[in-house]
Motif scaffolding. Structure first.
Motif: not given
Ligand code: SF4
Length: 482
Positions: A312-313, A315-316, A318, A372
């Motif tokens: 996980c990076i 990014c938010g 999801c 994601c």
């Molecule tokens: S989409 Fe969610 S699980 Fe995927 S990198 Fe972003 S925060 Fe992490």
């Protein structure tokens, strides 16, 4: 904050009845989703980028022990120091010790989920230090004694009217009529500027830590992280061990993915590459400390299925895509990490018995996986955790049996009927007949059956067709009726 993840359902009910929160969530997540969609549409190669991002983070995990040591060597070679922290307590003690040894009094902080996770602010305050959050969202939350509800937009649950009330109450500053959000920004800026100038220590997190060069990389839009990490004489970065990437060149891919997935930007306004201490004649910190934080990550690392969640990076994306997060909001998840990724990692950090409802806080629609940037198989992991909840509740009572009796009974009946075609056909015909008898204008209103009551209270349930799909199919093929 005391975790309330074990009360997810109760928290979510409260959130659903909070109109102000619902307005704030709908506005913010809607904007994030449309900005992301636009930014992604500009890159026909976005799928290929996702695949590259997944491969880079996977390689980093596969070589993690070696890369962490390489990172430490590079930081030390550039005049910095690395401190290893097994848990929150050790991490906080490292920061407190550095502060004490260096006579630090005032600390400015940029946004960092890792420091939220270890409750660093509480530890620093108990140690007699003044610590000021400088990210606007985090500053609002600090003034209001609140905590983040979104990975990249911590105060997403607050409206601008609420922020104006907080500033008036805590800073004794009134936003002039018509000044709107720029007026609120100006109040925060005035209040924070003096703190940057007197701070002895700046604390940050990191989006990436590069093993090859010893860089830490921080992306931001406000410029406050740049100030926190360059003005004070000491910079401390609290970095989860999963933030390691092998090579500097990997950032080409990861930064393209992060900005687009998080805020729908090609790149954020500032990308800070921080390397060691200031050299002769250079401006910048005289001390650079990196706290490498485990705090449960090794446990996830050892799990065959959940291991991938360490890619996980943060990014938010999801969260913004998740139909449950969009209605329940971040505080329903009861701890630092919310949304689909929070539903996976919170039970790892706190223990599944502290958060048994979180793996169920998903419709398993797969929207989280679709967005994601590093292709984490979130629905698959949630199913694995559900399996662990059931196993735990039936074996040796590690977990309480959380599923309601009626739900468990319904699934038992379903399982029985699904194995007996005669019973299945009879039950589905009966159900169809009953729902059609109650239907009005093609919709079934308020079904007073336990399993359907909650569903139909807030949603329309379409009346079933006169014939099931199997009956229509058999009729078309001229087969005998099933
Ligand atoms: S989409 Fe969610 S699980 Fe995927 S990198 Fe972003 S925060 Fe992490």
């Amino acid at each position: 904050m005391h975790p309330t993840s074990h009360r997810f359902e109760e928290n979510a009910h409260r959130a659903l009845n909070d109109e102000r929160l619902q307005r704030a969530l709908t506005g913010a997540t809607g904007r994030f989703v449309s900005h992301r969609a636009h930014a992604v549409s500009e890159r026909p190669d976005f799928e290929a980028l996702r695949e590259q991002g997944r491969a880079i983070k996977q390689e980093a995990l596969d070589r993690l022990p070696q890369l962490l040591e390489e990172f430490e060597e590079q930081v030390v070679a550039r005049g910095g120091r690395v401190h290893w922290a097994r848990d929150a307590e050790e991490a906080n003690q490292h920061v407190l010790r550095i502060a004490k040894n260096e006579n630090v009094r005032v600390i400015v902080k940029s946004k960092s989920m890792a420091t939220e996770e270890i409750h660093l602010n509480d530890a620093l305050k108990e140690g007699g230090l003044e610590v000021v959050e400088t990210d606007l969202g985090e500053y609002i939350l600090q003034l209001d004694d609140d905590y983040p509800s979104h990975i990249i937009a911590p105060a997403v649950h607050k409206t601008k009217e609420q922020v104006a009330e907080i500033f008036e109450r805590e800073l004794h500053e009134t936003n002039p009529p018509g000044a709107g959000i720029p007026g609120l920004n100006a109040i925060a800026r005035r209040s924070l500027r003096s703190k940057f100038l007197v701070a002895d220590m700046g604390i940050s997190g990191a989006n990436f830590a590069v093993a090859q060069t010893g860089n830490i990389v921080i992306v931001e839009n406000e410029g406050n992280a740049a100030l926190c990490t360059s003005l004070p004489r000491i910079h401390v970065a609290v970095v989860g061990i999963e933030k390691i990437v092998p090579r500097f060149d990997d950032l080409q891919v990861l930064l393209k993915l992060l900005g687009r997935s998080a805020t729908g930007q090609r790149l954020t306004s500032y990308t800070n590459f921080l390397t060691g201490v200031a050299g002769e004649g250079e401006e910048g910190p005289q001390q650079f400390h990196v706290i490498l934080l485990d705090n449960g990550r090794s446990r996830i690392y050892d799990d065959d299925v959940l291991y991938g969640s360490l890619r996980c990076i943060r990014c938010g994306a999801c969260l913004n895509a998740c139909p449950v997060y969009k209605k329940a909001g971040g505080h329903s998840y009861g701890w630092v990490y919310a949304g689909p990724i929070g539903a996976i990692i919170t039970p790892q950090y706190l223990g599944l018995e502290q958060a048994p409802a979180l793996p169920y806080a998903s419709s398993l629609c797969g929207a989280c996986f679709e967005v994601c940037p590093v292709k984490i198989e979130i629905p698959h992991m949630l199913l694995e955790l559900r399996n662990q909840v059931v196993e735990g509740s039936t074996q040796a009572s590690r977990l309480p049996a959380k599923r309601p009796i009626l739900e468990a009974l319904s699934f038992k009946l379903f399982s029985l009927a699904a194995r007996m075609p005669g019973l299945w056909n009879f039950a589905t015909r009966l159900g169809r007949w009953a729902l059609r008898a109650k239907a009005c204008g093609g919709q079934v209103p308020n079904v007073e059956l336990p399993m359907l009551k909650n569903w139909t209270r807030d949603r329309d349930l379409a009346a079933p067709a006169q014939q099931s799909f199997r009956e229509q199919w058999a009729a078309r093929r001229g087969d005998a009726q099933p």
